[in-house]
Design an enzyme around this catalytic site. Structure first.
Site, PDB file in Angstrom:
ATOM      1  N   THR A  13     -15.719 -41.129  44.613  1.00 42.01           N
ATOM      2  CA  THR A  13     -15.101 -41.108  43.284  1.00 42.01           C
ATOM      3  C   THR A  13     -15.679 -40.016  42.406  1.00 42.01           C
ATOM      4  OG1 THR A  13     -14.592 -43.478  43.333  1.00 42.01           O
ATOM      5  CG2 THR A  13     -14.745 -42.455  41.163  1.00 42.01           C
ATOM      6  N   ASP A  52     -13.659 -40.282  50.917  1.00 41.76           N
ATOM      7  CA  ASP A  52     -13.802 -41.550  50.211  1.00 41.76           C
ATOM      8  C   ASP A  52     -14.793 -42.373  51.020  1.00 41.76           C
ATOM      9  OD1 ASP A  52     -13.165 -44.493  49.736  1.00 41.76           O
ATOM     10  OD2 ASP A  52     -11.776 -43.580  48.301  1.00 41.76           O
ATOM     11  N   SER A  53     -15.688 -43.100  50.361  1.00 41.31           N
ATOM     12  CA  SER A  53     -16.743 -43.778  51.122  1.00 41.31           C
ATOM     13  C   SER A  53     -16.213 -44.907  52.007  1.00 41.31           C
ATOM     14  CB  SER A  53     -17.847 -44.302  50.201  1.00 41.31           C
ATOM     15  OG  SER A  53     -17.424 -45.437  49.478  1.00 41.31           O
ATOM     16  N   THR A  84     -19.036 -45.119  45.956  1.00 40.55           N
ATOM     17  CA  THR A  84     -19.788 -46.351  45.676  1.00 40.55           C
ATOM     18  C   THR A  84     -19.497 -47.496  46.646  1.00 40.55           C
ATOM     19  OG1 THR A  84     -18.101 -47.109  44.103  1.00 40.55           O
ATOM     20  CG2 THR A  84     -19.949 -45.824  43.218  1.00 40.55           C
ATOM     21  N   ASP A  85     -18.296 -47.519  47.249  1.00 43.09           N
ATOM     22  CA  ASP A  85     -17.897 -48.716  47.995  1.00 43.09           C
ATOM     23  C   ASP A  85     -18.805 -49.031  49.177  1.00 43.09           C
ATOM     24  OD1 ASP A  85     -15.880 -49.226  46.249  1.00 43.09           O
ATOM     25  OD2 ASP A  85     -14.259 -48.511  47.523  1.00 43.09           O
TER      26      ASP A  85
END
Length: 329
Positions: A13, A52-53, A84-85
């Site tokens: 993000t 994206d994680s 962050t995920d």
């Protein structure tokens, strides 16, 4: 002389921009750095991923660990920008893959992209660089004015800026008007860092619920599962009436499949010795995760199995504190 730091950018993000399909990681590490303004450090930047994680998986863990290991002797500290995920999983796995790392490695990200006016990204990045400059060697996660031990972190909020918490140990440090205030610093051991990325990903993390059919565990094993972490009730309680999960665990242990018992409760420990439902599981060979997070327990299990440990060696391994992930009695 200013500290020499390295930013390894992986997307997330923090580096995202709006697209027709939603937020997509597009900003480079240099873009992130430009939006911070002047920093009192000598900072190099390397873009190693742009994901994206949710798409960061074991293959990326290995690659990230290799990059950190490769550059660790050239810098005083490394900052890893990350979505962050899955950041808590990455932080935990790096703690095992890079044991005794000689410098501070600090993961950070944001809830809002850095190019948004009210983003939390600039503050989190500044904190991560400051942590990389002053912390003892180790793997950390910096977020919302807190510096936390990487293997103790959990993402607990999806929208608010205080997205991560340090579970069962205090944050290493917090930011106040006095600057970075340390609660403690992890002990430094005079040991050489050895990169070890061998892991076995054929594991499962199961949340127990009333009515869970233990036969599903055997189905997992038939499909190649080599180890299981069960988020049990409270202190680690498991049912044995009708659906005999305790008996199933005994069979799995005898088959050579380690079963780790953690708690569904975020805070405090699992303790299989307190209640009958826990003691019976302990007698069958269940391995307590103590006060470890689920993220740390599953990555520790992957790493242990990757070293070729059998069920008895995994049990001993889970009774050792490798990187601050568990509080031993």
């Amino acid at each position: 002389m200013s500290k020499k730091l390295l930013l390894l950018s992986t997307g997330g993000t923090i580096a995202s921009s709006v697209s027709d399909s939603g937020l997509v990681p597009k900003e480079s590490g240099e873009d992130l750095l430009k939006l911070l303004g002047e920093m009192p450090y000598d900072i190099d930047v390397k873009d190693i991923l742009q994901l994206d994680s949710s798409n960061i998986q074991p293959e990326e863990w290995k690659f990230i660990a290799e990059q950190i290991y490769k550059y660790r002797n050239d810098y005083d500290g490394i900052v890893l920008s990350h979505g962050t995920d899955t950041m808590a999983y990455t932080a935990s796995m790096l703690s095992f893959m890079l044991q005794h790392i000689e410098i501070p490695v600090v993961l950070t990200g944001s809830q809002v992209p850095i190019n948004v006016v009210l983003s939390d990204a600039p503050e989190n990045l500044r904190l991560a660089f400051a942590a990389a400059a002053v912390c003892h060697p180790g793997i950390y996660l910096a977020f919302d004015r807190k510096i936390m031990l990487g293997c103790r972190t959990v993402k607990v909020r999806t929208i608010n800026f205080n997205a991560f918490e340090s579970v069962n140990v205090p944050s290493v440090a917090t930011v106040t008007s006095d600057g970075i205030v340390f609660n403690y610093q992890p002990k430094i051991e005079n040991k050489k860092c050895v990169l070890n990325t061998k892991i076995d990903t054929h594991v499962s993390l199961v949340k127990l619920f009333p009515g869970f059919d233990p036969e599903l565990l055997f189905a997992m094993v038939k499909s190649g599962c080599q180890g299981i972490v069960i988020e049990a009730y409270g202190l680690g309680g498991m049912n044995y009436i009708r659906r005999n999960l305790v008996g199933a665990i005994g069979k799995l242990i005898r088959m050579g499949i380690p079963v780790i018992a953690s708690s569904q409760c975020l805070y405090e420990r699992s303790d299989l010795t307190k209640y009958e439902v826990g003691r019976l599981a302990l007698l069958e060979g269940a391995i307590s995760a103590g006060d470890m997070t689920s993220e740390s327990a599953i990555t520790k299990l992957m790493w242990g199995l990757g070293q070729g440990m059998d069920v008895h060696e995994i049990s001993e391994f889970f009774n050792k504190d490798i990187a601050g992930e568990i509080t031993l009695k």
